[in-house]
Design a protein around this motif. Structure first.
Motif, short mmCIF file in Angstrom:
data_model
loop_
_atom_site.label_atom_id
_atom_site.label_comp_id
_atom_site.label_asym_id
_atom_site.label_seq_id
_atom_site.Cartn_x
_atom_site.Cartn_y
_atom_site.Cartn_z
N TRP A 191 75.95 20.14 44.40
CA TRP A 191 75.34 20.28 45.72
C TRP A 191 76.32 19.99 46.85
CZ3 TRP A 191 71.72 23.32 45.13
CH2 TRP A 191 70.82 23.24 44.05
N GLN A 192 77.29 19.15 46.58
CA GLN A 192 78.32 18.93 47.58
C GLN A 192 79.12 20.22 47.82
OE1 GLN A 192 80.92 15.65 46.71
NE2 GLN A 192 82.11 15.87 48.58
N ASP A 193 79.41 20.94 46.73
CA ASP A 193 80.13 22.21 46.87
C ASP A 193 79.26 23.25 47.57
OD1 ASP A 193 82.35 24.05 46.36
OD2 ASP A 193 80.98 25.01 44.95
N MET A 194 77.95 23.26 47.28
CA MET A 194 77.07 24.21 47.94
C MET A 194 76.96 23.92 49.44
SD MET A 194 76.10 26.49 45.77
CE MET A 194 77.85 26.35 45.31
N SER A 195 76.98 22.64 49.79
CA SER A 195 76.98 22.28 51.20
C SER A 195 78.25 22.79 51.89
CB SER A 195 76.86 20.77 51.36
OG SER A 195 76.88 20.40 52.73
N ALA A 196 79.39 22.62 51.22
CA ALA A 196 80.65 23.12 51.77
C ALA A 196 80.64 24.64 51.88
CB ALA A 196 81.82 22.65 50.90
N LEU A 197 80.04 25.30 50.86
CA LEU A 197 79.96 26.76 50.89
C LEU A 197 79.10 27.24 52.05
CD1 LEU A 197 80.50 29.53 49.71
CD2 LEU A 197 78.63 29.15 48.07
N ALA A 198 77.99 26.58 52.29
CA ALA A 198 77.13 26.95 53.42
C ALA A 198 77.90 26.85 54.73
CB ALA A 198 75.90 26.05 53.46
N GLN A 199 78.74 25.83 54.87
CA GLN A 199 79.53 25.67 56.08
C GLN A 199 80.59 26.78 56.19
OE1 GLN A 199 79.09 23.56 58.71
NE2 GLN A 199 80.66 24.89 59.59
N GLU A 200 81.19 27.13 55.07
CA GLU A 200 82.19 28.21 55.09
C GLU A 200 81.55 29.53 55.52
OE1 GLU A 200 84.38 28.47 51.41
OE2 GLU A 200 84.40 26.28 51.22
N ILE A 201 80.36 29.81 54.99
CA ILE A 201 79.68 31.05 55.36
C ILE A 201 79.29 31.03 56.83
CG2 ILE A 201 77.62 32.46 54.94
CD1 ILE A 201 77.72 31.60 52.03
N LEU A 386 75.14 38.02 54.90
CA LEU A 386 75.69 36.66 54.96
C LEU A 386 74.66 35.67 55.48
CD1 LEU A 386 79.22 37.52 56.36
CD2 LEU A 386 78.77 36.48 54.14
N ARG A 387 73.87 36.08 56.46
CA ARG A 387 72.83 35.20 56.98
C ARG A 387 71.76 34.94 55.93
NH1 ARG A 387 72.65 38.07 62.91
NH2 ARG A 387 74.18 36.70 63.93
N GLN A 388 71.42 35.97 55.15
CA GLN A 388 70.45 35.77 54.06
C GLN A 388 71.00 34.79 53.03
OE1 GLN A 388 69.54 39.66 52.49
NE2 GLN A 388 68.99 40.47 54.50
N ALA A 389 72.29 34.93 52.69
CA ALA A 389 72.89 34.02 51.73
C ALA A 389 72.93 32.60 52.27
CB ALA A 389 74.31 34.49 51.38
N HIS A 390 73.30 32.45 53.53
CA HIS A 390 73.39 31.12 54.14
C HIS A 390 72.01 30.46 54.18
CE1 HIS A 390 73.58 28.27 57.58
NE2 HIS A 390 74.74 27.98 57.03
N ARG A 391 70.99 31.24 54.54
CA ARG A 391 69.63 30.71 54.62
C ARG A 391 69.15 30.24 53.24
NH1 ARG A 391 67.15 35.07 55.94
NH2 ARG A 391 67.96 34.99 58.06
N ALA A 392 69.46 31.03 52.21
CA ALA A 392 69.02 30.66 50.86
C ALA A 392 69.71 29.39 50.38
CB ALA A 392 69.31 31.82 49.90
N ILE A 393 71.00 29.25 50.67
CA ILE A 393 71.72 28.02 50.26
C ILE A 393 71.17 26.82 51.02
CG2 ILE A 393 73.96 26.86 50.19
CD1 ILE A 393 75.24 29.63 49.91
#
Length: 442
Positions: A191-201, A386-393
């Motif tokens: 989940w820490q990596d997913m949080s970082a991924l959301a920020q990157e997106i 990208l917005r759909q992916a960010h929202r889902a994460i």
């Protein structure tokens, strides 16, 4: 899936030209080249051949290349005739190709579509290729190269891989929680990596306006009262007479535009009708159109030939839209401008101040000096996915009380959204739209 028919088209520029390239792709490519050239050229080797009709008449002589699939642009057997670019020679070759059974003229973008269908290009690379063909400025070229060369796709592939890994870890914990070799505590590991991924997106999405300016140009509107020098400025910046310039107030009735290149960027410059109260119906329509284009501007040049002229323009600029106050006609003997009364003072007649105006405009262009690459989302469909992916994460991160199966499903939705950008998931309905933007022969 390989196509069953063979296609051909002129793939080079408009005729006449020094050289014309006619491309052929499909299962009959080898037999076509044998029939027209006498023998099949060595793969990937340019050969000078006489190109003859099947009746033995010489059409032209030129270089012939053969690329057996899958090591070709389309992934199929593919070849090129490089002949002289006269209309008669090219038309004779195309007519001869059309007489072969099973051959047909390619549709717009069909070569690139076959490259996509055969796994040679993904959709981002295809769109980058389309942008490269029409690029007119240095920044447009750089952006297109980043996309067509696969740089952008590598970013999305990396994100998709991280999402797949996260889902695999979750499903492993769900299905094999009692096994000793299955890592526990998924939240601590992924989940820490997913949080970082959301920020990157999110950061990537924030760069979309930069890409829009690069592809579509910075929209600059010249606005002001009648006779403030708007049309003269348009002509001066374009270095040619585009707008009619007279002493009669209200000469410009419609919105005029010109495309310029400034510091490697495309700039779209709009000249508008003078803003004032009037009872004349045609001029009223021109002013309505002027206000409409002003609302969509990235930058407004507010022109006035007198310091008091800016007072009447105070309500023209919307909140958040930058504006440059330009004092004009400083060569006029009656001019009483002081330097603090405008951002830039110019004379389109003498050229004084024009360099300072260009500098002021360039200051509103994106600063890309510290970027080693132009990895930017350049199209609306990219941003939407990208917005759909960010929202889902984000949804998978917000509610920690959801079951791991629900959170894994949200990550799957994010991965699918990323996949739709490159064409890995559910894109059939996009293909006709994307490839229709291509010219015939590409």
């Amino acid at each position: 899936m390989m196509a069953v028919d063979t296609i051909y088209a002129l793939s080079s520029g408009a005729l006449p030209a020094g050289v014309a390239v006619v491309r052929v792709s499909g299962p009959q490519t080898a037999s076509v080249f044998e029939a027209l050239c006498g023998q099949l050229p060595l793969p990937r080797t340019a050969s000078l051949k006489s190109i003859r009709s099947r009746n033995g008449l010489v059409i032209d002589s030129g270089l012939v290349l053969y690329f057996p699939g899958p090591a070709s642009f389309t992934g199929e057997d593919c070849g090129e005739f490089q002949i002289h670019g006269g209309r008669a020679a090219v038309n004779a070759l195309l007519a001869e190709l059309s007489a072969f059974p099973g051959l047909r003229h390619a549709d717009a973008g069909e070569f690139s579509r076959r490259a996509f269908q055969n796994g040679k290009l993904d959709l981002v690379e295809v769109e980058g290729l389309a942008d490269l063909i029409v690029a007119e400025t240095e920044m447009q070229r750089r952006l297109a190269i980043e996309h067509s060369g696969g740089g952008q796709s590598k970013v999305y592939a990396g994100w998709a891989k991280r999402l797949t890994h996260a889902r695999a870890m979750i499903e492993a914990e769900l299905d094999f929680a009692d096994e000793d070799d299955v890592p526990g505590s998924v939240s601590e590991r992924i989940w820490q990596d997913m949080s970082a991924l959301a920020q990157e997106i999110a950061t990537h999405i924030a760069d979309a306006p930069i890409a829009e300016i690069i592809r579509d140009g910075l929209k600059i509107v010249i606005a002001g009262e009648p006779n403030a020098g708007k049309s003269s400025l348009l002509n001066a910046l374009a270095n040619r007479d585009i707008a009619i310039v007279t002493e009669v107030a209200g000469t410009t009735r419609d919105v005029l535009s010109v495309d310029l290149s400034l510091a490697g960027f495309s700039v779209k410059l709009f000249d508008t009708a003078g803003l004032r109260e009037t009872d004349e119906r045609v001029e009223q329509e021109g002013i309505r159109r002027a206000r409409e284009i002003i609302e969509r501007a990235d930058l407004i040049l507010l022109l006035a030939d007198d310091p008091r002229g800016f007072d009447s323009l105070s309500g023209v600029v919307s909140d958040g839209v930058p504006a440059v106050r330009v004092g004009t006609k400083i060569d006029n003997t009656e001019s009483n401008w002081r330097t603090h009364e405008a951002d830039v003072l110019i004379s389109t007649r003498s050229g004084e101040g024009m360099d300072r105006l260009l500098t002021a405009i360039a200051a509103h262009l994106p600063d890309l000096s510290d970027r080693t690459s132009l990895s930017l989302p350049s199209r609306r469909r990219h941003v939407d996915s990208l917005r759909q992916a960010h929202r889902a994460i984000e949804d998978s991160l917000v509610d920690l009380h959801q079951g791991l199966d629900i959170r894994a499903e949200q990550l799957r939705l994010a991965g699918d959204a990323i996949g739709r950008i490159t064409g890995r998931v559910d894109v059939e309905n996009l293909l006709d739209v994307i490839f229709s933007e291509f010219c015939i022969g590409k």
